[in-house]
Scaffold this motif. Structure first.
Motif, PDB file in Angstrom:
ATOM      1  N   ARG A   4      -5.937  10.796  -5.807  1.00  0.00           N
ATOM      2  CA  ARG A   4      -6.820   9.993  -4.967  1.00  0.00           C
ATOM      3  C   ARG A   4      -6.070   9.573  -3.713  1.00  0.00           C
ATOM      4  NH1 ARG A   4      -9.297   4.277  -4.830  1.00  0.00           N
ATOM      5  NH2 ARG A   4      -7.501   3.566  -6.039  1.00  0.00           N
ATOM      6  N   ILE A   5      -6.632   9.884  -2.560  1.00  0.00           N
ATOM      7  CA  ILE A   5      -6.123   9.421  -1.269  1.00  0.00           C
ATOM      8  C   ILE A   5      -7.128   8.402  -0.751  1.00  0.00           C
ATOM      9  CG2 ILE A   5      -5.373  10.069   1.037  1.00  0.00           C
ATOM     10  CD1 ILE A   5      -3.702  11.350  -1.164  1.00  0.00           C
ATOM     11  N   VAL A  14      -4.393  -0.503   8.688  1.00  0.00           N
ATOM     12  CA  VAL A  14      -5.031   0.211   7.586  1.00  0.00           C
ATOM     13  C   VAL A  14      -3.957   1.079   6.938  1.00  0.00           C
ATOM     14  CG1 VAL A  14      -6.738   1.940   6.932  1.00  0.00           C
ATOM     15  CG2 VAL A  14      -7.292   0.238   8.674  1.00  0.00           C
ATOM     16  N   SER A  15      -3.717   0.862   5.668  1.00  0.00           N
ATOM     17  CA  SER A  15      -2.707   1.637   4.938  1.00  0.00           C
ATOM     18  C   SER A  15      -3.374   2.826   4.253  1.00  0.00           C
ATOM     19  CB  SER A  15      -2.015   0.767   3.890  1.00  0.00           C
ATOM     20  OG  SER A  15      -1.309  -0.288   4.503  1.00  0.00           O
ATOM     21  N   ILE A  16      -2.741   3.992   4.339  1.00  0.00           N
ATOM     22  CA  ILE A  16      -3.204   5.195   3.649  1.00  0.00           C
ATOM     23  C   ILE A  16      -2.345   5.348   2.400  1.00  0.00           C
ATOM     24  CG2 ILE A  16      -3.711   7.639   3.835  1.00  0.00           C
ATOM     25  CD1 ILE A  16      -5.238   5.810   5.818  1.00  0.00           C
ATOM     26  N   LEU A  17      -2.979   5.318   1.235  1.00  0.00           N
ATOM     27  CA  LEU A  17      -2.295   5.271  -0.057  1.00  0.00           C
ATOM     28  C   LEU A  17      -2.690   6.466  -0.912  1.00  0.00           C
ATOM     29  CD1 LEU A  17      -2.967   1.494  -0.807  1.00  0.00           C
ATOM     30  CD2 LEU A  17      -0.969   2.463   0.342  1.00  0.00           C
ATOM     31  N   ALA A  18      -1.894   6.707  -1.957  1.00  0.00           N
ATOM     32  CA  ALA A  18      -2.167   7.836  -2.854  1.00  0.00           C
ATOM     33  C   ALA A  18      -1.904   7.455  -4.298  1.00  0.00           C
ATOM     34  CB  ALA A  18      -1.311   9.036  -2.469  1.00  0.00           C
ATOM     35  N   ASP A  19      -2.780   7.907  -5.177  1.00  0.00           N
ATOM     36  CA  ASP A  19      -2.576   7.871  -6.631  1.00  0.00           C
ATOM     37  C   ASP A  19      -2.436   9.304  -7.125  1.00  0.00           C
ATOM     38  OD1 ASP A  19      -3.009   5.134  -6.625  1.00  0.00           O
ATOM     39  OD2 ASP A  19      -5.053   5.268  -7.430  1.00  0.00           O
ATOM     40  N   ASN A  20      -1.495   9.541  -8.007  1.00  0.00           N
ATOM     41  CA  ASN A  20      -1.353  10.838  -8.679  1.00  0.00           C
ATOM     42  C   ASN A  20      -1.151  10.582 -10.158  1.00  0.00           C
ATOM     43  OD1 ASN A  20      -0.761  13.365  -9.669  1.00  0.00           O
ATOM     44  ND2 ASN A  20       1.263  13.499  -8.699  1.00  0.00           N
TER      45      ASN A  20
END
Length: 251
Positions: A4-5, A14-20
């Motif tokens: 998920r991005i 605005v922070s751009i984050l990632a779940d893996n």
């Protein structure tokens, strides 16, 4: 794919984050278009999201003061670590039990299904034991398919095991028998350890093992030629059409 991005908004950025949530790394390339806003640093070519990671900050957009602004986010991703460098000094073991002999029916850049690919096919009867050619962690498994045919229409029906190596590269063992996986997700396996049973699922004209080492980067799928120890002290690239016999004990 459990990737998920997403964006999180705060007062100034605005922070751009990632779940893996997968067991393997995933490499992401971001495309950010901003109007009347700015990125605080140059964008990386690839962002590598480690396994089992939540809310990893990739980059951020600094909001302007007292003016309208906007952004658009898109991304591409691929399995693997785009920053991984294969250890070319590593010697692989033939992926079958001691004393067993199998012919390499198709080698690197083979004339049929391996054009442009550093993959190997060993002709093996269904149910024969496949072993790990290199130590690794089991990060992907599929064993629920019963379907195979000599056509690309069956390509998505291959059963497989994927191992993650200590240098960040991956190896696939493909066309496995239905319910033919002998390991579990998350297992650490040793060189020579039995991991699966041969089969003919997926794009296959007969039972065989398809073995490939790869990473990602400029292309989503970059296959890597590797060398094997074929006799005590004898290391070489395998040649199509040759018969190879495993000589080392498992483990």
């Amino acid at each position: 794919m459990e990737l998920r991005i997403f964006a999180e908004d705060s007062e100034n950025e605005v922070s751009i984050l990632a779940d893996n949530q997968e067991l393997f790394p995933i490499s992401v390339s971001l495309q950010l278009r901003v109007v009347n806003a700015k990125l605080p640093e140059d964008m990386a070519e690839f962002y590598v999201i480690p396994p089992k990671t939540r809310a990893l900050k990739l980059t951020s957009i600094t909001k302007p003061q007292n003016q309208t602004w906007s952004y658009q986010l898109s991304y591409n991703y691929a399995i693997g670590n785009a920053k991984a460098v294969h250890n070319d000094d590593h010697t692989y073991r033939l992926p079958f039990l001691k004393g067993k002999s199998y012919r390499l029916s198709q080698g690197y850049n083979g004339a049929t299904t391996h054009r442009g690919s550093n993959a190997l096919d060993f002709t093996m009867p269904e149910g024969d034991t496949i072993t790990a050619a290199r130590p690794g962690v089991v990060v992907r498994i599929k064993e629920d398919s019963r379907r195979g045919c000599p056509s690309s229409e069956c390509a998505d029906y291959s059963n497989y095991v994927t191992l993650l190596h200590d240098d960040g590269t991956l190896a696939d063992y493909v066309h496995l028998k239905y319910r033919g996986v002998l390991v579990a997700l998350g297992d650490t396996v040793l060189e020579g350890q039995p991991i699966a049973l041969a089969g003919a699922t997926g794009w296959a004209s007969g039972s065989h093992l398809h073995f490939v080492v790869y990473t990602t980067g400029k292309s989503p799928y970059i296959t890597i030629p590797v060398r094997f120890e074929v006799a005590e002290g004898k290391v070489q690239s395998l040649q199509e059409g040759e018969l190879y016999t495993a000589f080392k004990h498992p483990f």
